[in-house]
Design a protein around this motif. Structure first.
Motif, PDB file in Angstrom:
ATOM      1  N   ASP A 109       0.822  -1.217   0.000  1.00 33.44           N
ATOM      2  CA  ASP A 109       0.000   0.000   0.000  1.00 33.44           C
ATOM      3  C   ASP A 109       0.856   1.267   0.000  1.00 33.44           C
ATOM      4  O   ASP A 109       0.584   2.236   0.702  1.00 33.44           O
ATOM      5  N   GLY A 110       1.942   1.224  -0.766  1.00 32.27           N
ATOM      6  CA  GLY A 110       2.763   2.413  -0.981  1.00 32.27           C
ATOM      7  C   GLY A 110       3.968   2.581  -0.071  1.00 32.27           C
ATOM      8  O   GLY A 110       4.786   3.465  -0.309  1.00 32.27           O
ATOM      9  N   SER A 111       4.085   1.774   0.963  1.00 36.13           N
ATOM     10  CA  SER A 111       5.236   1.872   1.870  1.00 36.13           C
ATOM     11  C   SER A 111       6.132   0.653   1.698  1.00 36.13           C
ATOM     12  O   SER A 111       5.638  -0.450   1.451  1.00 36.13           O
ATOM     13  N   SER A 112       7.442   0.842   1.871  1.00 33.63           N
ATOM     14  CA  SER A 112       8.386  -0.244   1.594  1.00 33.63           C
ATOM     15  C   SER A 112       8.785  -1.009   2.842  1.00 33.63           C
ATOM     16  O   SER A 112       8.966  -0.425   3.920  1.00 33.63           O
ATOM     17  N   TYR A 113       8.916  -2.337   2.656  1.00 32.65           N
ATOM     18  CA  TYR A 113       9.306  -3.246   3.739  1.00 32.65           C
ATOM     19  C   TYR A 113      10.053  -4.426   3.138  1.00 32.65           C
ATOM     20  O   TYR A 113       9.740  -4.847   2.021  1.00 32.65           O
ATOM     21  N   VAL A 114      10.985  -5.002   3.901  1.00 34.54           N
ATOM     22  CA  VAL A 114      11.508  -6.300   3.489  1.00 34.54           C
ATOM     23  C   VAL A 114      10.420  -7.321   3.798  1.00 34.54           C
ATOM     24  O   VAL A 114       9.505  -7.082   4.592  1.00 34.54           O
ATOM     25  N   TRP A 115      10.522  -8.468   3.151  1.00 34.10           N
ATOM     26  CA  TRP A 115       9.481  -9.501   3.174  1.00 34.10           C
ATOM     27  C   TRP A 115       8.936  -9.773   4.577  1.00 34.10           C
ATOM     28  O   TRP A 115       7.720  -9.761   4.802  1.00 34.10           O
TER      29      TRP A 115
END
Length: 113
Positions: free
Chosen positions: A97-103
């Motif tokens: 939803d537009g925000s970045s994260y590692v798995w």
């Protein structure tokens, strides 16, 4: 001099849609193992970021939809789970939803508040 605030957010070279499709299937399986009910996954090519990430929409049993921008690298190069031998700096981030994260952290972000 280059400073990276969020490593793994840049373009993903050599990415393929086929790898991203495999990855989103594994991501959905990981969500189900965590107790989340993923009802459907739809490919959304018009929403691709165009940087080696491919857009998918997950339909959850609770009525939510979640957009995932999945990197198109082989699964072992995307699925960071804090396992021995994995270095977080070497993994591209997914966008949820537009925000970045590692798995590993992207999974927890998909939980219902």
């Amino acid at each position: 001099m280059s400073i990276s605030i969020n490593p793994g957010t840049g373009p993903v070279a050599e990415a393929t849609e086929a790898n991203a499709a495999t990855n989103i299937t594994v991501f959905g399986d990981d969500l189900r193992k965590a107790g989340l009910d993923v009802r459907d996954c739809t490919r959304k090519p018009d929403d691709d970021y165009g940087d080696g990430r491919f857009a998918f929409q997950l339909a959850m049993a609770d009525g939510r939809t979640i957009e995932i921008q999945m990197p198109g690298l082989p699964i072992e190069r995307v699925r960071f789970m804090s396992q021995d031998g994995q270095n977080i700096w070497n993994f591209p981030r997914l966008y949820v939803d537009g925000s970045s994260y590692v798995w590993e952290f992207a999974l927890s972000v998909c939980e219902d508040d």
